[in-house]
Design a protein around this motif. Sequence first.
Motif, PDB file in Angstrom:
ATOM      1  N   ALA A 108      31.658  37.705  35.634  1.00 22.03           N
ATOM      2  CA  ALA A 108      30.999  38.830  34.963  1.00 22.03           C
ATOM      3  C   ALA A 108      30.163  39.626  35.954  1.00 22.03           C
ATOM      4  O   ALA A 108      30.142  40.871  35.922  1.00 22.03           O
ATOM      5  CB  ALA A 108      30.130  38.318  33.820  1.00 22.03           C
ATOM      6  N   ALA A 109      29.466  38.933  36.853  1.00 26.54           N
ATOM      7  CA  ALA A 109      28.651  39.617  37.863  1.00 26.54           C
ATOM      8  C   ALA A 109      29.542  40.418  38.813  1.00 26.54           C
ATOM      9  O   ALA A 109      29.218  41.557  39.176  1.00 26.54           O
ATOM     10  CB  ALA A 109      27.828  38.587  38.641  1.00 26.54           C
ATOM     11  N   GLU A 110      30.668  39.826  39.189  1.00 24.79           N
ATOM     12  CA  GLU A 110      31.601  40.525  40.070  1.00 24.79           C
ATOM     13  C   GLU A 110      32.170  41.761  39.384  1.00 24.79           C
ATOM     14  O   GLU A 110      32.308  42.828  39.993  1.00 24.79           O
ATOM     15  CB  GLU A 110      32.731  39.581  40.483  1.00 24.79           C
ATOM     16  CG  GLU A 110      33.720  40.179  41.458  1.00 24.79           C
ATOM     17  CD  GLU A 110      34.765  39.176  41.899  1.00 24.79           C
ATOM     18  OE1 GLU A 110      35.974  39.452  41.704  1.00 24.79           O
ATOM     19  OE2 GLU A 110      34.369  38.119  42.423  1.00 24.79           O
ATOM     20  N   GLY A 111      32.519  41.613  38.092  1.00 30.24           N
ATOM     21  CA  GLY A 111      33.041  42.751  37.339  1.00 30.24           C
ATOM     22  C   GLY A 111      32.003  43.853  37.198  1.00 30.24           C
ATOM     23  O   GLY A 111      32.333  45.047  37.259  1.00 30.24           O
ATOM     24  N   LEU A 113      29.571  44.494  39.287  1.00 30.46           N
ATOM     25  CA  LEU A 113      29.460  45.152  40.587  1.00 30.46           C
ATOM     26  C   LEU A 113      30.634  46.092  40.816  1.00 30.46           C
ATOM     27  O   LEU A 113      30.465  47.211  41.317  1.00 30.46           O
ATOM     28  CB  LEU A 113      29.399  44.088  41.693  1.00 30.46           C
ATOM     29  CG  LEU A 113      29.120  44.590  43.113  1.00 30.46           C
ATOM     30  CD1 LEU A 113      27.815  45.370  43.164  1.00 30.46           C
ATOM     31  CD2 LEU A 113      29.073  43.413  44.085  1.00 30.46           C
ATOM     32  N   ARG A 114      31.847  45.651  40.432  1.00 29.40           N
ATOM     33  CA  ARG A 114      33.029  46.518  40.544  1.00 29.40           C
ATOM     34  C   ARG A 114      32.831  47.805  39.752  1.00 29.40           C
ATOM     35  O   ARG A 114      33.105  48.897  40.248  1.00 29.40           O
ATOM     36  CB  ARG A 114      34.266  45.792  40.002  1.00 29.40           C
ATOM     37  CG  ARG A 114      35.085  45.025  40.996  1.00 29.40           C
ATOM     38  CD  ARG A 114      36.369  44.526  40.337  1.00 29.40           C
ATOM     39  NE  ARG A 114      37.131  45.629  39.759  1.00 29.40           N
ATOM     40  CZ  ARG A 114      37.989  46.391  40.448  1.00 29.40           C
ATOM     41  NH1 ARG A 114      38.204  46.152  41.739  1.00 29.40           N
ATOM     42  NH2 ARG A 114      38.633  47.361  39.858  1.00 29.40           N
ATOM     43  N   SER A 131      37.957  47.438  45.291  1.00 26.63           N
ATOM     44  CA  SER A 131      39.035  46.613  45.837  1.00 26.63           C
ATOM     45  C   SER A 131      39.059  46.680  47.353  1.00 26.63           C
ATOM     46  O   SER A 131      39.340  45.672  48.029  1.00 26.63           O
ATOM     47  CB  SER A 131      40.386  47.060  45.271  1.00 26.63           C
ATOM     48  OG  SER A 131      40.494  46.720  43.904  1.00 26.63           O
ATOM     49  N   TYR A 132      38.761  47.857  47.913  1.00 27.83           N
ATOM     50  CA  TYR A 132      38.697  47.984  49.360  1.00 27.83           C
ATOM     51  C   TYR A 132      37.550  47.167  49.944  1.00 27.83           C
ATOM     52  O   TYR A 132      37.581  46.780  51.114  1.00 27.83           O
ATOM     53  CB  TYR A 132      38.531  49.452  49.758  1.00 27.83           C
ATOM     54  CG  TYR A 132      39.732  50.311  49.453  1.00 27.83           C
ATOM     55  CD1 TYR A 132      40.932  50.150  50.135  1.00 27.83           C
ATOM     56  CD2 TYR A 132      39.670  51.302  48.476  1.00 27.83           C
ATOM     57  CE1 TYR A 132      42.040  50.932  49.857  1.00 27.83           C
ATOM     58  CE2 TYR A 132      40.779  52.091  48.180  1.00 27.83           C
ATOM     59  CZ  TYR A 132      41.953  51.908  48.874  1.00 27.83           C
ATOM     60  OH  TYR A 132      43.049  52.680  48.582  1.00 27.83           O
ATOM     61  N   LEU A 133      36.532  46.902  49.119  1.00 30.52           N
ATOM     62  CA  LEU A 133      35.373  46.138  49.571  1.00 30.52           C
ATOM     63  C   LEU A 133      35.501  44.652  49.272  1.00 30.52           C
ATOM     64  O   LEU A 133      34.535  43.903  49.397  1.00 30.52           O
ATOM     65  CB  LEU A 133      34.102  46.694  48.905  1.00 30.52           C
ATOM     66  CG  LEU A 133      33.766  48.148  49.234  1.00 30.52           C
ATOM     67  CD1 LEU A 133      32.521  48.597  48.461  1.00 30.52           C
ATOM     68  CD2 LEU A 133      33.555  48.329  50.731  1.00 30.52           C
ATOM     69  N   GLY A 134      36.683  44.226  48.857  1.00 32.64           N
ATOM     70  CA  GLY A 134      36.901  42.806  48.621  1.00 32.64           C
ATOM     71  C   GLY A 134      36.560  42.333  47.235  1.00 32.64           C
ATOM     72  O   GLY A 134      36.299  41.138  47.036  1.00 32.64           O
ATOM     73  N   LEU A 135      36.554  43.239  46.256  1.00 39.63           N
ATOM     74  CA  LEU A 135      36.287  42.871  44.865  1.00 39.63           C
ATOM     75  C   LEU A 135      37.506  43.245  44.022  1.00 39.63           C
ATOM     76  O   LEU A 135      37.537  44.297  43.387  1.00 39.63           O
ATOM     77  CB  LEU A 135      35.041  43.598  44.344  1.00 39.63           C
ATOM     78  CG  LEU A 135      33.704  43.212  44.983  1.00 39.63           C
ATOM     79  CD1 LEU A 135      32.609  44.177  44.549  1.00 39.63           C
ATOM     80  CD2 LEU A 135      33.333  41.780  44.628  1.00 39.63           C
ATOM     81  N   PRO A 136      38.527  42.400  43.999  1.00 42.20           N
ATOM     82  CA  PRO A 136      39.760  42.730  43.259  1.00 42.20           C
ATOM     83  C   PRO A 136      39.531  42.750  41.757  1.00 42.20           C
ATOM     84  O   PRO A 136      38.643  42.073  41.231  1.00 42.20           O
ATOM     85  CB  PRO A 136      40.720  41.603  43.655  1.00 42.20           C
ATOM     86  CG  PRO A 136      39.820  40.452  43.989  1.00 42.20           C
ATOM     87  CD  PRO A 136      38.603  41.066  44.621  1.00 42.20           C
ATOM     88  N   ARG A 137      40.353  43.527  41.081  1.00 41.93           N
ATOM     89  CA  ARG A 137      40.245  43.644  39.623  1.00 41.93           C
ATOM     90  C   ARG A 137      40.861  42.430  38.946  1.00 41.93           C
ATOM     91  O   ARG A 137      41.868  41.895  39.386  1.00 41.93           O
ATOM     92  CB  ARG A 137      40.963  44.918  39.169  1.00 41.93           C
ATOM     93  CG  ARG A 137      40.990  45.121  37.657  1.00 41.93           C
ATOM     94  CD  ARG A 137      41.621  46.461  37.327  1.00 41.93           C
ATOM     95  NE  ARG A 137      41.676  46.671  35.885  1.00 41.93           N
ATOM     96  CZ  ARG A 137      42.768  46.514  35.139  1.00 41.93           C
ATOM     97  NH1 ARG A 137      43.904  46.163  35.717  1.00 41.93           N
ATOM     98  NH2 ARG A 137      42.729  46.719  33.836  1.00 41.93           N
ATOM     99  N   ASN A 240      45.556  35.631  38.684  1.00 41.82           N
ATOM    100  CA  ASN A 240      44.847  36.221  39.816  1.00 41.82           C
ATOM    101  C   ASN A 240      45.046  35.410  41.098  1.00 41.82           C
ATOM    102  O   ASN A 240      44.188  35.359  41.949  1.00 41.82           O
ATOM    103  CB  ASN A 240      43.347  36.309  39.485  1.00 41.82           C
ATOM    104  CG  ASN A 240      43.094  37.177  38.283  1.00 41.82           C
ATOM    105  OD1 ASN A 240      43.682  38.238  38.158  1.00 41.82           O
ATOM    106  ND2 ASN A 240      42.223  36.733  37.391  1.00 41.82           N
ATOM    107  N   GLU A 241      46.179  34.734  41.213  1.00 42.78           N
ATOM    108  CA  GLU A 241      46.504  33.983  42.417  1.00 42.78           C
ATOM    109  C   GLU A 241      47.773  34.573  43.022  1.00 42.78           C
ATOM    110  O   GLU A 241      48.860  34.060  42.851  1.00 42.78           O
ATOM    111  CB  GLU A 241      46.712  32.494  42.091  1.00 42.78           C
ATOM    112  CG  GLU A 241      45.479  31.829  41.511  1.00 42.78           C
ATOM    113  CD  GLU A 241      45.744  30.399  41.099  1.00 42.78           C
ATOM    114  OE1 GLU A 241      46.891  29.927  41.324  1.00 42.78           O
ATOM    115  OE2 GLU A 241      44.841  29.748  40.569  1.00 42.78           O
TER     116      GLU A 241
END
Length: 260
Positions: A108-111, A113-114, A131-137, A240-241
């Motif tokens: 949730a925190a990652e989402g 931030l995205r 996504s360019y910053l390393g936070l994939p959807r 997501n793998e």
Amino acid sequence: MINWNQQCSPPRLLLLFRAFLLSLLTLGLVGCASNGTQNSSEDPLESYNRFMHDFNMAGDRILIKPLAQVYDQALPGPAKAGIRNFHNNLREPATIANDLLQGKPGMAAEGTLRFLINTTFGILGFIDTASYLGLPRHVEDFGQTLAVWGIPSGPYFVLPFLGSSTIRDSLGVAVRSIYTDPLSEFESPEKEYLSVLRLLSIRAELLPADKVLEAQPDQYLFIREAWLQRRDRMIHDSENEPDESRKAEEALIDDLLEEE
């Protein structure tokens, strides 16, 4: 005397319809739960499902696909990518909420931030900067949340216009459309325009898969099994793998396309 204009105003009727829809789906879910979770080989609603599948495919063939082809040919790649990113960004808050409901505060925190990065630096989400910053959807919906909560899936169920689902996921679709659809926040006619644009964007992405589908002797069976397997991966967070498993799947699809 009852004031019918007040008692049956559009907002009140909408609330009553929502309550009725949720009650209907919940009753169907409870009825199927008594039989346990259905696996992919069990399709007690197959007669209905095949009829609705044919209905949806006819609508797609007559209307949706031709419009998607025009959309795909008329817009350049960057524009289509921007539209896709914009709609994906609108869905991010719903994913965040379902992450929390599933007990995944880190996701949730990652989402969150995205969403913040893409809404600001990504210009309302048209650029997937995160996504360019390393936070994939990643995507979470209420159907997945119900699965995490232990609610049985019930049988495979084809929805009118929307396609593949299960009884459990149909309830998730109802909750999403009523409470978490980001387009509901827009006023008409912008809401209708954005809804059509979202539909054409999704369908245009699926155009390359048409050749794979046309090669199947039983398109209904192919879609049912593929959808159930993908849904299972999403629920168990294996969607997501990417790496080797995703590369193998993409290579298989490429081979099928080359055979055509």
